[in-house]
Motif scaffolding. Structure first.
Motif, PDB file in Angstrom:
ATOM      1  N   THR A 184       0.833  -1.219   0.000  1.00 58.10           N
ATOM      2  CA  THR A 184       0.000   0.000   0.000  1.00 58.10           C
ATOM      3  C   THR A 184       0.864   1.264   0.000  1.00 58.10           C
ATOM      4  OG1 THR A 184      -0.298  -0.054   2.417  1.00 58.10           O
ATOM      5  CG2 THR A 184      -2.008  -1.086   1.099  1.00 58.10           C
ATOM      6  N   PRO A 185       1.569   1.486  -1.111  1.00 53.85           N
ATOM      7  CA  PRO A 185       2.508   2.614  -1.152  1.00 53.85           C
ATOM      8  C   PRO A 185       1.824   3.974  -1.125  1.00 53.85           C
ATOM      9  CG  PRO A 185       2.311   1.615  -3.316  1.00 53.85           C
ATOM     10  CD  PRO A 185       1.525   0.753  -2.365  1.00 53.85           C
ATOM     11  N   ASP A 186       2.469   4.905  -0.433  1.00 52.99           N
ATOM     12  CA  ASP A 186       2.030   6.292  -0.489  1.00 52.99           C
ATOM     13  C   ASP A 186       2.508   6.850  -1.832  1.00 52.99           C
ATOM     14  OD1 ASP A 186       4.817   7.361  -0.167  1.00 52.99           O
ATOM     15  OD2 ASP A 186       4.613   6.441   1.813  1.00 52.99           O
ATOM     16  N   ILE A 187       2.114   8.061  -2.130  1.00 52.85           N
ATOM     17  CA  ILE A 187       2.430   8.632  -3.448  1.00 52.85           C
ATOM     18  C   ILE A 187       3.938   8.747  -3.672  1.00 52.85           C
ATOM     19  CG2 ILE A 187       2.231  11.058  -2.725  1.00 52.85           C
ATOM     20  CD1 ILE A 187       1.095   9.607  -6.111  1.00 52.85           C
ATOM     21  N   ALA A 188       4.695   9.116  -2.637  1.00 56.80           N
ATOM     22  CA  ALA A 188       6.144   9.260  -2.798  1.00 56.80           C
ATOM     23  C   ALA A 188       6.796   7.918  -3.120  1.00 56.80           C
ATOM     24  CB  ALA A 188       6.767   9.864  -1.541  1.00 56.80           C
ATOM     25  N   HIS A 189       6.408   6.857  -2.400  1.00 49.71           N
ATOM     26  CA  HIS A 189       6.996   5.539  -2.658  1.00 49.71           C
ATOM     27  C   HIS A 189       6.517   4.956  -3.979  1.00 49.71           C
ATOM     28  CE1 HIS A 189       8.267   5.775   1.564  1.00 49.71           C
ATOM     29  NE2 HIS A 189       9.270   5.040   1.125  1.00 49.71           N
ATOM     30  N   ARG A 190       5.289   5.271  -4.361  1.00 48.30           N
ATOM     31  CA  ARG A 190       4.786   4.817  -5.661  1.00 48.30           C
ATOM     32  C   ARG A 190       5.606   5.465  -6.778  1.00 48.30           C
ATOM     33  NH1 ARG A 190      -1.005   5.683  -5.491  1.00 48.30           N
ATOM     34  NH2 ARG A 190      -0.946   3.786  -4.274  1.00 48.30           N
ATOM     35  N   CYS A 191       5.909   6.746  -6.621  1.00 50.28           N
ATOM     36  CA  CYS A 191       6.730   7.452  -7.622  1.00 50.28           C
ATOM     37  C   CYS A 191       8.151   6.883  -7.656  1.00 50.28           C
ATOM     38  CB  CYS A 191       6.782   8.949  -7.320  1.00 50.28           C
ATOM     39  SG  CYS A 191       5.215   9.788  -7.615  1.00 50.28           S
ATOM     40  N   ARG A 250       9.050   3.868  -6.888  1.00 53.12           N
ATOM     41  CA  ARG A 250       8.971   2.551  -7.534  1.00 53.12           C
ATOM     42  C   ARG A 250       8.940   2.717  -9.048  1.00 53.12           C
ATOM     43  NH1 ARG A 250       3.785  -0.735  -6.192  1.00 53.12           N
ATOM     44  NH2 ARG A 250       2.909   0.722  -7.697  1.00 53.12           N
ATOM     45  N   TRP A 251       8.148   3.649  -9.553  1.00 56.54           N
ATOM     46  CA  TRP A 251       8.054   3.869 -10.992  1.00 56.54           C
ATOM     47  C   TRP A 251       9.399   4.309 -11.566  1.00 56.54           C
ATOM     48  CZ3 TRP A 251       8.690   8.081 -14.225  1.00 56.54           C
ATOM     49  CH2 TRP A 251       8.277   7.890 -15.546  1.00 56.54           C
ATOM     50  N   ILE A 252      10.052   5.257 -10.915  1.00 55.03           N
ATOM     51  CA  ILE A 252      11.352   5.754 -11.389  1.00 55.03           C
ATOM     52  C   ILE A 252      12.379   4.617 -11.414  1.00 55.03           C
ATOM     53  CG2 ILE A 252      13.319   7.233 -10.794  1.00 55.03           C
ATOM     54  CD1 ILE A 252      11.159   9.258  -9.718  1.00 55.03           C
ATOM     55  N   PHE A 253      12.459   3.858 -10.326  1.00 53.19           N
ATOM     56  CA  PHE A 253      13.436   2.760 -10.270  1.00 53.19           C
ATOM     57  C   PHE A 253      13.107   1.662 -11.279  1.00 53.19           C
ATOM     58  CE2 PHE A 253      14.248   3.997  -5.605  1.00 53.19           C
ATOM     59  CZ  PHE A 253      15.235   4.882  -5.972  1.00 53.19           C
ATOM     60  N   LYS A 254      11.820   1.443 -11.536  1.00 50.24           N
ATOM     61  CA  LYS A 254      11.416   0.446 -12.538  1.00 50.24           C
ATOM     62  C   LYS A 254      11.891   0.892 -13.907  1.00 50.24           C
ATOM     63  CE  LYS A 254       7.455  -2.074 -14.308  1.00 50.24           C
ATOM     64  NZ  LYS A 254       6.015  -2.276 -14.230  1.00 50.24           N
ATOM     65  N   VAL A 255      11.648   2.160 -14.258  1.00 54.16           N
ATOM     66  CA  VAL A 255      12.068   2.707 -15.550  1.00 54.16           C
ATOM     67  C   VAL A 255      13.597   2.630 -15.685  1.00 54.16           C
ATOM     68  CG1 VAL A 255      12.222   4.855 -16.897  1.00 54.16           C
ATOM     69  CG2 VAL A 255      10.047   4.182 -15.845  1.00 54.16           C
ATOM     70  N   GLN A 256      14.309   2.860 -14.603  1.00 59.33           N
ATOM     71  CA  GLN A 256      15.774   2.818 -14.621  1.00 59.33           C
ATOM     72  C   GLN A 256      16.316   1.387 -14.629  1.00 59.33           C
ATOM     73  OE1 GLN A 256      16.781   5.068 -11.092  1.00 59.33           O
ATOM     74  NE2 GLN A 256      16.820   6.994 -12.229  1.00 59.33           N
ATOM     75  N   GLY A 257      15.445   0.379 -14.476  1.00 62.97           N
ATOM     76  CA  GLY A 257      15.883  -1.020 -14.492  1.00 62.97           C
ATOM     77  C   GLY A 257      16.578  -1.453 -13.213  1.00 62.97           C
ATOM     78  N   LYS A 258      16.277  -0.827 -12.106  1.00 68.88           N
ATOM     79  CA  LYS A 258      16.955  -1.119 -10.832  1.00 68.88           C
ATOM     80  C   LYS A 258      16.485  -2.419 -10.175  1.00 68.88           C
ATOM     81  CE  LYS A 258      19.157   2.930 -10.307  1.00 68.88           C
ATOM     82  NZ  LYS A 258      20.547   3.116 -10.076  1.00 68.88           N
TER      83      LYS A 258
END
Length: 157
Positions: free
Chosen positions: A137-144, A146-154
């Motif tokens: 249940t991520p808050d908006i900051a952690h959801r963002c 997650r998206w950034i790290f996903k795009v970066q392939g982390k």
């Protein structure tokens, strides 16, 4: 997110009894371990604080090691200083704990390179990047994040 990371993530998050190593008693609020402890607890897990340097009258029950938790745990979240990470992983191996997650995001966090080989040799499914706060249940900051790290392939297995 690759399939190996997703599998490890799913298995870790399926654990009902989780230890959070590195729970802090420092005066500054918002340490990763404490936030993760609170988030997992609020989402139905039985969570255990681990810190060998707990004060005499801690605000939550705390154990000096994962080995001291009655009934054991299925998974361990490692939010310790890096120099304590291997000690926590060794305790996981000794207790037969097969799921561990080392907290790491924008910095190296609790990660140490030797953790990967140790986990492989001891049958521990180790997650070495990210934070449960990005998935439970991520808050908006952690959801963002997650998206950034996903795009970066982390998120790699």
């Amino acid at each position: 997110m690759n399939a190996a990371y997703q599998t490890k993530l799913d298995r870790f998050l399926a654990a009902r009894r989780v230890a959070v190593a590195g729970y802090s008693f420092a005066p500054e609020p918002g340490t990763p371990a404490n936030a993760i402890y609170d988030k997992l607890k609020a989402n139905g897990r039985e969570v255990f604080a681990v810190n060998p340097h707990a004060p005499a009258d801690p605000p939550v029950p705390v154990f000096a090691s994962v080995a001291e938790i009655p009934g054991g745990v299925e998974a361990v979240m490692i939010c310790t200083p890096p120099q304590a990470t291997m000690q926590v992983l060794e305790a996981c191996a000794a207790q037969g704990i097969r799921h561990a997650w080392i907290h790491r995001s924008v910095s190296s966090g609790s990660y140490v390179p030797e953790a990967d080989q140790f986990a492989k040799e001891h049958g521990i499914e180790l997650i070495t990047f990210g934070c449960p706060m990005m998935f439970v249940t991520p808050d908006i900051a952690h959801r963002c994040m997650r998206w950034i790290f996903k795009v970066q392939g982390k998120f790699k297995g």
